[in-house]
Design a protein around this motif. Structure first.
Motif, mmCIF file in Angstrom:
data_model
loop_
_atom_site.group_PDB
_atom_site.id
_atom_site.type_symbol
_atom_site.label_atom_id
_atom_site.label_comp_id
_atom_site.label_asym_id
_atom_site.label_seq_id
_atom_site.Cartn_x
_atom_site.Cartn_y
_atom_site.Cartn_z
ATOM 1 N N TRP A 104 -8.239 16.271 -21.672
ATOM 2 C CA TRP A 104 -8.924 16.316 -23.519
ATOM 3 C C TRP A 104 -9.927 17.329 -23.695
ATOM 4 N N TRP A 131 -0.382 14.351 -15.814
ATOM 5 C CA TRP A 131 -0.184 14.371 -17.851
ATOM 6 C C TRP A 131 0.413 13.115 -17.930
ATOM 7 N N GLN A 132 1.874 13.389 -17.632
ATOM 8 C CA GLN A 132 3.109 12.656 -17.846
ATOM 9 C C GLN A 132 2.595 10.697 -17.720
ATOM 10 N N LYS A 135 -0.712 10.368 -19.903
ATOM 11 C CA LYS A 135 -0.658 9.667 -21.662
ATOM 12 C C LYS A 135 0.567 8.929 -21.251
ATOM 13 N N LYS A 330 -0.314 15.211 -29.013
ATOM 14 C CA LYS A 330 -0.205 14.725 -27.775
ATOM 15 C C LYS A 330 0.055 13.403 -26.345
ATOM 16 N N LEU A 331 0.145 12.568 -27.690
ATOM 17 C CA LEU A 331 0.694 11.420 -26.605
ATOM 18 C C LEU A 331 2.036 10.819 -27.038
#
Length: 373
Positions: A104, A131-132, A135, A330-331
């Motif tokens: 972020w 990131w996965q 998230k 992004k989510l």
């Protein structure tokens, strides 16, 4: 006594948006009363602080002289951590500088970090959180409808930072937390990020992916392994300096090309949205009150200036939509779905498994055995 009608403190600007605020007979609140009572012990912006800091630095240099790094420092690109890095360089320390990328960062934060590393001659170690998994955990927190949406990032940052310290056998951890700008924060405005039990329960209920790579730190590590087995020391060096936020910003602008991003912790676009829109809209409070009240307590801002600051809209004319769309995208959810999630009934961290009592006990034990390095 507690007040059901609206009331604002006569000394700072905390008000009844904190449901547990208490006012004394003079109309001053428990937050600034408590902060002022702790001020002399918590913050040493004087000769005593300078002497204590130099003594600590001298000990670090002697004890860690044969190591590549003598301390570890977490760098976000924000005011506190950036100025801490600047002072560490000025004091001649050799920190392992760690940045934890949770996905972020604003462009300005990245630029600030680059300038600090280049101008101060430090070596940067970056931990990129999967990131996965990040998230999935952050979306789980929104679905849990709790107040503190920064827990996933904060937990990952501290867990990764301490992991770097352990791997590199570093005893001293520089921490940018400070009394001058952070002396006030109501408990009702958000549970801390250290409770792994709470984090896991929220993720179990609302998450989908296993957190295999996500940095985690347990109660055992926080209160037993790090302080007593590894004998690690947390050093809040800003508490031993005449730390002024505005002066720090001006010094860094001049010396290292640092740029301000417009608000406390707004170096993260996610945190800006969370603090400036999510909390005021969903939970009815604005964390700027706590931030500005802290500056009043440390004599860096007048009450009148703080009230004027509160009149400034961070998201005028529904401009929050851009950041909301950015966060939703992004989510991995649509804007309409994200709005529905946010509009669900509010929940407390206490609606999920937690070990808050253990942390209260752990802090007392750690403080009892804590020695000034």
């Amino acid at each position: 006594m507690k007040n059901e009608k609206y009331q604002i403190c006569k000394r700072c600007i905390m008000d009844t948006t904190d449901s547990e605020i208490v006012f004394d007979a003079e109309g001053n609140c428990n937050h600034c009363n408590d902060a002022l009572a702790r001020k002399n012990d918590s913050w040493k912006p004087n000769k005593e602080g300078e002497e204590r800091l130099l003594k600590i630095v001298d000990r670090i240099k002697k004890e860690e002289k044969n190591k590549e790094y003598d301390c570890v420092l977490g760098l976000s690109g924000g005011v506190d951590s950036s100025y801490m890095a600047y002072k560490a360089h000025e004091l001649g320390l050799r920190p392992l500088v760690v940045h934890v990328d949770c996905g972020w960062n604003s462009e300005l934060a990245v630029k600030n970090i680059e300038n600090i590393i280049t101008m101060l001659g430090f070596e940067l170690h970056t931990h990129v959180v999967d990131w996965q998994e990040m998230k999935d955990l952050q979306l789980a927190y929104f679905k849990a409808n709790v107040a503190n949406q920064d827990v996933p990032q904060d937990h990952a940052i501290f867990a990764a930072l301490y992991s770097f310290a352990v791997k590199n056998n570093i005893k001293y951890v520089l921490n940018g937390s400070n009394f001058a700008t952070e002396s006030i924060l109501p408990k009702t405005w958000g549970y801390g990020a250290s409770d792994l039990v709470n984090l896991k329960d929220i993720h179990k209920k609302f998450g989908k992916k296993k957190l295999k790579k996500f940095p985690k730190v347990s109660f055992f590590k926080w209160y037993i392994y790090f302080p007593f087995i590894r004998k690690m020391k947390i050093l809040k060096i800003l508490n031993l300096l005449p730390y002024s936020k505005d002066e720090a910003i001006e010094v860094m602008k001049k010396e290292i090309g640092w740029q301000y991003y417009g608000g406390k912790h707004h170096e993260s676009r996610f945190t800006k949205f969370f603090q400036a829109y999510y909390l005021p809209t969903k939970f009815g409070y604005d964390k700027r009150r706590a931030h500005l009240s802290s500056l009043i307590v440390s004599n860096q801002l007048s009450r009148e200036e703080a009230l004027k600051e509160m009149e400034i809209e961070i998201y005028p004319n529904n401009s929050h939509i851009d950041d909301m769309e950015f966060v939703a995208k992004k989510l991995g959810v649509s804007l309409s779905e994200f709005e529905k999630i946010i509009q669900m009934p509010n929940k407390s961290y206490d609606d999920y498994k937690n070990i808050e009592k253990w942390f209260s006990f752990g802090m007392k034990v750690r403080d009892y055995f804590k020695k000034d390095v």
